[in-house]
Structures are given as C-alpha cells and as structure tokens.
Design a protein around this motif. Structure first.
Motif, PDB file in Angstrom:
ATOM      1  N   ILE A   1     -42.881  57.156 -52.833  1.00  0.00           N
ATOM      2  CA  ILE A   1     -41.442  57.070 -52.540  1.00  0.00           C
ATOM      3  C   ILE A   1     -41.194  55.729 -51.851  1.00  0.00           C
ATOM      4  O   ILE A   1     -40.165  55.099 -52.046  1.00  0.00           O
ATOM      5  N   HIS A   2     -42.162  55.315 -51.054  1.00  0.00           N
ATOM      6  CA  HIS A   2     -42.147  53.959 -50.492  1.00  0.00           C
ATOM      7  C   HIS A   2     -43.132  53.094 -51.281  1.00  0.00           C
ATOM      8  O   HIS A   2     -44.308  53.441 -51.389  1.00  0.00           O
ATOM      9  N   GLY A   3     -42.653  51.986 -51.804  1.00  0.00           N
ATOM     10  CA  GLY A   3     -43.456  51.192 -52.728  1.00  0.00           C
ATOM     11  C   GLY A   3     -44.636  50.473 -52.105  1.00  0.00           C
ATOM     12  O   GLY A   3     -45.493  49.958 -52.822  1.00  0.00           O
ATOM     13  N   ASP A   4     -44.702  50.423 -50.789  1.00  0.00           N
ATOM     14  CA  ASP A   4     -45.823  49.721 -50.143  1.00  0.00           C
ATOM     15  C   ASP A   4     -46.879  50.700 -49.621  1.00  0.00           C
ATOM     16  O   ASP A   4     -47.761  50.315 -48.863  1.00  0.00           O
ATOM     17  N   GLU A   5     -46.795  51.947 -50.048  1.00  0.00           N
ATOM     18  CA  GLU A   5     -47.738  52.947 -49.546  1.00  0.00           C
ATOM     19  C   GLU A   5     -48.601  53.447 -50.711  1.00  0.00           C
ATOM     20  O   GLU A   5     -48.081  54.018 -51.667  1.00  0.00           O
ATOM     21  N   LEU A   6     -49.889  53.196 -50.597  1.00  0.00           N
ATOM     22  CA  LEU A   6     -50.750  53.377 -51.760  1.00  0.00           C
ATOM     23  C   LEU A   6     -51.816  54.458 -51.612  1.00  0.00           C
ATOM     24  O   LEU A   6     -52.487  54.810 -52.581  1.00  0.00           O
TER      25      LEU A   6
ATOM     26  N   THR B   1     -43.045  46.371 -52.748  1.00  0.00           N
ATOM     27  CA  THR B   1     -41.697  46.445 -52.198  1.00  0.00           C
ATOM     28  C   THR B   1     -41.456  47.863 -51.709  1.00  0.00           C
ATOM     29  O   THR B   1     -41.478  48.804 -52.492  1.00  0.00           O
ATOM     30  N   ARG B   2     -41.236  48.013 -50.430  1.00  0.00           N
ATOM     31  CA  ARG B   2     -41.090  49.346 -49.840  1.00  0.00           C
ATOM     32  C   ARG B   2     -39.852  50.068 -50.370  1.00  0.00           C
ATOM     33  O   ARG B   2     -39.901  51.213 -50.777  1.00  0.00           O
ATOM     34  N   SER B   3     -38.736  49.346 -50.369  1.00  0.00           N
ATOM     35  CA  SER B   3     -37.472  49.954 -50.766  1.00  0.00           C
ATOM     36  C   SER B   3     -37.272  49.836 -52.269  1.00  0.00           C
ATOM     37  O   SER B   3     -38.120  49.298 -52.972  1.00  0.00           O
TER      38      SER B   3
ATOM     39  N   ILE C   1     -46.849  62.458 -50.200  1.00  0.00           N
ATOM     40  CA  ILE C   1     -47.894  61.706 -49.494  1.00  0.00           C
ATOM     41  C   ILE C   1     -47.407  60.301 -49.148  1.00  0.00           C
ATOM     42  O   ILE C   1     -47.061  59.511 -50.030  1.00  0.00           O
ATOM     43  N   HIS C   2     -47.378  60.020 -47.864  1.00  0.00           N
ATOM     44  CA  HIS C   2     -46.984  58.687 -47.376  1.00  0.00           C
ATOM     45  C   HIS C   2     -48.173  58.033 -46.679  1.00  0.00           C
ATOM     46  O   HIS C   2     -49.081  58.727 -46.218  1.00  0.00           O
ATOM     47  N   SER C   3     -48.149  56.703 -46.600  1.00  0.00           N
ATOM     48  CA  SER C   3     -49.175  56.066 -45.780  1.00  0.00           C
ATOM     49  C   SER C   3     -48.522  55.123 -44.797  1.00  0.00           C
ATOM     50  O   SER C   3     -48.731  53.920 -44.838  1.00  0.00           O
ATOM     51  N   SER C   4     -47.703  55.728 -43.914  1.00  0.00           N
ATOM     52  CA  SER C   4     -47.137  54.965 -42.806  1.00  0.00           C
ATOM     53  C   SER C   4     -46.388  53.758 -43.347  1.00  0.00           C
ATOM     54  O   SER C   4     -45.512  53.904 -44.180  1.00  0.00           O
ATOM     55  N   ASN C   5     -46.766  52.575 -42.913  1.00  0.00           N
ATOM     56  CA  ASN C   5     -46.185  51.331 -43.430  1.00  0.00           C
ATOM     57  C   ASN C   5     -47.228  50.256 -43.156  1.00  0.00           C
ATOM     58  O   ASN C   5     -48.350  50.594 -42.799  1.00  0.00           O
TER      59      ASN C   5
ATOM     60  N   VAL D   1     -47.055  64.342 -45.787  1.00  0.00           N
ATOM     61  CA  VAL D   1     -48.334  63.883 -45.244  1.00  0.00           C
ATOM     62  C   VAL D   1     -48.205  62.401 -44.937  1.00  0.00           C
ATOM     63  O   VAL D   1     -47.678  61.635 -45.751  1.00  0.00           O
ATOM     64  N   GLU D   2     -48.654  62.019 -43.753  1.00  0.00           N
ATOM     65  CA  GLU D   2     -48.750  60.597 -43.409  1.00  0.00           C
ATOM     66  C   GLU D   2     -50.214  60.309 -43.154  1.00  0.00           C
ATOM     67  O   GLU D   2     -50.857  60.999 -42.354  1.00  0.00           O
ATOM     68  N   MET D   3     -50.759  59.292 -43.813  1.00  0.00           N
ATOM     69  CA  MET D   3     -52.151  58.928 -43.511  1.00  0.00           C
ATOM     70  C   MET D   3     -52.448  57.499 -43.933  1.00  0.00           C
ATOM     71  O   MET D   3     -51.876  56.996 -44.888  1.00  0.00           O
TER      72      MET D   3
HETATM   73 ZN   LIG Z   1     -43.454  56.405 -46.494  1.00  0.00          ZN
END
Ligand SMILES: [Zn+2]
Lengths: 316, 322
Positions: free
Chosen positions: A42-47, A86-88, A129-133, A191-193
């Motif tokens: 959902i955020h393009g910079d989180e892999l 790109t995050r956004s 699933i997110h990975s912070s920033n 999830v954030e990791m």
């Molecule tokens: Zn995120």
C-alpha cells in the motif's frame, strides 16, 4: 499453482494501465470455505511484504494438497510506487492509506482505494503487511485500534509476531485500508516489520510461519498449527517515545531492536561539522526497544526509538 | 508593523527554518483580531503571493492609521519546501496541514504545528489561504467545514461568489481549520488557483475579499466596495464531469465560466495516436467552479465540477416548501 489475475485496471494517460495483480490459490471445491487476503505495498517504499508474499506463494506451490480455503496474494497495491521507490501514489502524491474507503467518482488514489475494497470484499481475513518507512526499523508487530481489540487480538496472537500494540482510535486512521475492511466485516490485521526500502529475510520467515499458523487455525490450510511465539501485549505496560532533542546525525549504540535497561545509551546525536557529540540518547524506561531509527539525519523531534516497558509493580 | 519569528527550528545542515509573522495594530486595541495563514505547502505560491501582498498593503494602511483591530499575517509556514520545489516537509514528506493541533513532544512537524498553533489560538477570526489538494484549479471560494463551531454568517462578509459548506471528512480533523474552530476562532479557508503558479485575477480577487472582510468586521477602518452575495454550495448542488478515458486533456472553458447544457467543455485525445477519445459535454446549465489542471488526465478523473443552477433551485425550493 496460483491463478494470476489483473483485478484492478485503470487507464493511464500515455499507453499504459495502472494495474493491481493477484495470485489466487483455491481448492477444487470453493463453496462454504474461508477466504484470506494477503496484502502488501500500500506504501510503495515498503518491501518486506513482497518477500512474505513470495515465501507464502512458494510454500503454497509446493503444498497444493493442503489448501482448504481461498488464499489471495496481492504483493503490490501501489504498483506504480513499488516499482519506483515512491511511498505515495505517484503524480498525486497522496498516501493511499489515508484515502480509504475511496470512491469511484473521485481522483485516481480514491479510485484505487475503492477498487481494492471491492476486490477484497467478502474476505474473512486480510493481513496488511507494512514495513514502517525508510526512517524507522520495527520488530514484527501488529497494530490494532482499541475498538477492534476484542475481535483482533486473538487473531494477532496467532501470527508469530513479537508485539501487539493496541492504540487509541485516531480519527485520521479511519481512512486506512484496515479500518475500511474491518468496517465491512473482514478481520484485518496491520503488520509492521522491518524498515522501508530494505528486505529482512528473518522477519519474512517469521511472519510466514505466523500466516501458516493462522490459516491452520482457521481451517484454510490442512496442516497442524505451528509452535509460534506469544506476542507481548501493549496493555500490560506503556510505550515511551524517544524524540531527538536537537538536530544532527543520529548514531545508534544498539544495532537491533532488543531488550534494554533504563538509563542505557540508545545512541548519540553528533555534529558532522564540529565533531561534537550534541546529545546522548538515554532510555527513559527499561523494556523492549521495538522501534529504532534507521535513517541518520534528524531534526528536533525526529523519532529515534520506541520502548515498551511493563508498568511499575507489574509482576508479569 | 512588528516582524518576528513564530518558529525558529535548527536544521542539521541548512539554515534554520523560520516561520515569520507580521503583526499590525495596537497591542491593547479593543478591535477584533484576525490571523491569516499563507503557504503551508511548498506549491502554494498563489497563497504566498496573496499573503505577502497583504503584508505590504497593511504596512501602508498602518502608516495611514487605518488599522483598528489586530492582524497577524504568516505568509509562509513551509519555507523549506518552497525553497526546494517540494510540497511537504522535505525530510519525512509529512504535510504540515495534517499535523494540527500539533504535539510539543512529538515528531518534528507536530512540534512545528504545535508552536504555530500556540501562536494562532485566541484570535477572533482565522483565514487559511489554501491551495488545492488535487491536480485541479478552481475559482476562489470559501471552504467552511462543519465542526459544530463554524460561523457561516461571518464568511459572507468576504463577498465571494461561492461558499462551499459541508460536513468534515475524517482527515480534516488533523487540519488547521477544524482545530482552529474547536478553539473557538471563527476560522475558514479560502481555496483558490492552481498550485505552483500565480494567477493575477484570482489573487486580486482574494486580496480584495480579505480587505472587505477586514473592513466589515471593523479590523480595518477603511471603506470598500460591496462584493457578491454568496451562493452557499454543498456537494449535492455540484455536478461532476469525469474523464471516461485517459489521455491528453484540452479544456474549452475557464473556471468561473457560465455554461449551457450540451455545450462542449473539454476534449480528450489519445496521447499516442492523437485520436479524439471523448468530447465532454456539459450535463447542465451552471458555472464551472473547478477543473482538472494538468494536461495529462487519468481515466475517471474529475475533469469539471459544475455548480448546477437546476440543482440549486430544486434544493432551495424544497427547503422553502418545508
Ligand atoms: Zn506502510
């Protein structure tokens, strides 16, 4: 073998379409079974989520006979962003996770959000699933709004994560994917990791075990539940925030997220120009340092870390 | 005029971020007070221009002894972004206008918002000069959100043609207007122009409207001409025309143009073949309040927003019947 489909297509101005792809694994008989959506990017910079999607897909390909439910994998929601750091949502510069549930009658980001909700509508579960920033590194954790605590905490405890953080409802967070999905009856965990723009193999495998365990419990996979770790629960203690007192270069004294004692040195803020140490960053409480800054340049206020400490006098 | 730093924040390497305020009027005046906030985003150049123009205008008016209230103007909140072509806070890309009421012990932009908001509290009136949050451009209009504390009467003194008066969205609870209203300042936004540019007509109109407001609310002792009687709009009175295809977008009308039903208002061409993909016709009689401002358009993007004469009549007639 999963079925790969383009589930959202929106025409772009110059000879291309925006697309979201899904890989679906389903048993032969599809009636009366549960469905789960695994969501990343959902955020393009989180892999980190991309790696988890890969690991899960790899597992499912080798164990097709275990599949008892529908498992949908969406590795790249903001596909334009994932492929371009790109995050956004590019062009609009809008955080997709602040625009849910979206609308068909609105601009591109809102249309994407609306499309995502409609495609996943009917899922029993979603794991976002997110990975912070790029600034912060997080240990595997699930974040849950207080209003959803009862429904979601038992589910989060199955995910083989380290920490369940139940936070107070913030109105802004009503615009997230998770809120939109929980509202329409899909139990959705965030999830954030890890850290943005990077990939941590260990965390990926840890969450894969959690996903397999959750799916075993819910009858989506015909396997024995795994022996997973019980996450620390945020209600037994408090979160302390470490914010930079001055600008400079943050040099961590601790490499990874770990348990630290009150008064221990988390890092230093130094001046690259004068060679001075501007500030020593001290842990105000003892506990688990579950967030640590990964990007060194800081301003006053920049988040350097978060510590979860059990409340005084707690015997647990 | 008193020029002072509201915020001065040190940076690791560049010069400090300064948010400067310009204060007019006597300290112990009995007259009403107003604060005007300019560019919060790095692409709000119209807003910067109006605010700095006001500073110069008010400086002269103060010399002439015409200021009867107290006026604070903050032309630029996010100079860091303005100076590098960014929209948001350059390090973490957060939007300053999503950080209110701020938090003094929080993240950098929460701290900036908190210090700024500390300065803004207590004013009788608050005007936020806003750019658009999408790729559009629009006629200057007043955006007044319903927080429960909003004041619809006072915005009519701007004499602007349109007031968009509507319920607030969840994200707006983190924005200045909402929080300012909760602190009992009669706060509203004037939204105008196309981001990243200066439109002389629009900015003149907004300048005049603000001067009119200052005059009517006894903050400026100076006579002004009457403005418009404001039309109060809400989303139910606006008809949206969307692009059915993506491509090159050519608009055939200007914002503010009165259009007839069936009139051609825009065209979309295939960006590669040049083939005409869509001829956009106006679905109603009305006024173009807002349109897409980038030459490349996306499928389903809102190309035009039209204040519909018919819808306004229907709604108002129904109200009168009740
Ligand atoms: Zn995120």
């Amino acid at each position: 073998m999963g079925l790969i489909e383009e589930v959202i297509t929106i025409e772009l101005p110059v000879g291309e379409s925006f697309r979201i792809q899904r890989c679906r694994y389903a048993p032969k008989k599809e009636e009366g079974i549960k469905r789960i959506s695994i969501v990343s990017g959902i955020h393009g910079d989180e892999l980190e989520g991309q790696y988890v999607c890969f690991l899960l897909g790899q597992w499912l390909r080798s164990n097709p006979d275990k599949i008892r439910g529908i498992i949908d994998i969406y590795p790249a929601i903001n596909s334009l962003g994932i492929d371009s750091i790109t995050r956004s949502i590019p062009f609009y510069d809008v955080d997709l996770n602040r625009i849910f549930p979206g609308s068909k009658n609105d601009f591109l980001p809102a249309q994407i959000a609306d499309g995502v909700v409609n495609v996943m509508r009917g899922s029993d579960f979603a794991i976002d699933i997110h990975s912070s920033n790029v600034f912060l590194r997080e240990i595997p954790q699930v974040r849950i709004a207080k209003s959803q605590e009862e429904i979601l905490v038992p589910l989060a405890n199955l995910l083989n994560i380290d920490f369940v953080w139940v936070h107070d409802a913030v109105t802004v967070l009503e615009s997230t994917f998770a809120h939109a999905m929980n509202t329409i009856g899909t139990k959705t965990l965030v999830v954030e990791m890890g850290v943005g723009m990077r990939l941590g193999k260990a965390y990926g495998h840890q969450l894969l075990d959690g996903l397999l365990n959750l799916m075993a419990h819910e009858g989506i996979l015909d396997i024995e539940p795994l022996d997973v770790r019980m996450p620390i629960q945020s209600h037994v203690g408090e979160v302390a925030y470490l914010n930079a007192a001055c600008p400079g270069l943050f040099v961590p004294a601790i490499e990874h997220c770990q348990v630290i004692e009150k008064g221990s040195v988390v890092g230093h803020i130094v001046s690259a120009l004068s060679g001075e140490v501007m500030d020593e960053v001290i842990a105000p409480i003892g506990g688990m340092l579950f967030t640590i800054r990964a990007y060194p340049i800081v301003y006053e206020g920049s988040l350097l870390g978060r510590i979860f400490g059990k409340t005084n006098g707690d015997s647990q | 005029m008193k020029r002072f730093d509201i915020v001065c924040l040190e940076s690791p390497n560049r010069s400090p971020l300064r948010i400067e305020g310009f204060l007019f009027g006597e300290e112990n005046t009995k007259g009403p007070s107003i604060a005007i906030v300019g560019a919060m985003s790095g692409d709000h150049i119209n807003q910067l221009y109006v605010a700095s123009g006001l500073v110069e205008y008010l400086r002269i008016k103060e010399e002439e002894g015409k200021i009867s209230g107290r006026i604070l103007v903050i032309p630029a909140v996010n100079a860091y972004a303005l100076n590098m072509g960014e929209k948001n806070w350059p390090l973490d890309k957060t939007d300053l206008n999503m950080m209110f009421p701020g938090y003094a012990q929080g993240e950098t932009t929460q701290r900036i918002a908190s210090r700024l908001f500390g300065e803004l509290k207590g004013y009788d009136y608050g005007i936020i000069l806003e750019g658009r949050r999408d790729q559009g451009m629009c006629i200057p209009y007043v955006k007044l959100i319903q927080s429960g504390y909003e004041d619809l009467e006072c915005v009519k003194d701007l004499g602007m043609g349109f007031v968009h008066y509507r319920p607030h969205e969840p994200v707006e609870t983190a924005m200045l207007q909402y929080n300012w209203q909760l602190w009992e300042t009669k706060a509203f936004s004037i939204v105008f122009g196309k981001n990243g540019s200066i439109d002389q007509n629009d900015t003149d109109q907004v300048h005049t409207a603000i001067v009119r407001f200052l005059s009517k609310r006894d903050i400026l002792d100076f006579h002004v001409f009457e403005g418009h009687k404001s039309n109060i709009l809400d989303p139910n009175r606006i008809i949206i025309v969307k692009a059915s295809r993506a491509g090159i977008f050519i608009s055939k009308v200007r914002c503010g143009t009165a259009i007839k039903k069936g009139e051609v208002i825009g065209v979309i061409m295939d960006a590669l073949s040049g083939k005409k993909l869509e001829k956009m016709l106006s679905p109603c009689e009305g006024i173009v309040t807002c349109q897409y401002a980038h030459p490349l358009i996306f499928q389903n993007s809102i190309a035009f927003r039209i204040a519909s004469v018919e819808l306004c009549c229907q709604i108002d007639t129904k109200r009168e019947e009740k």
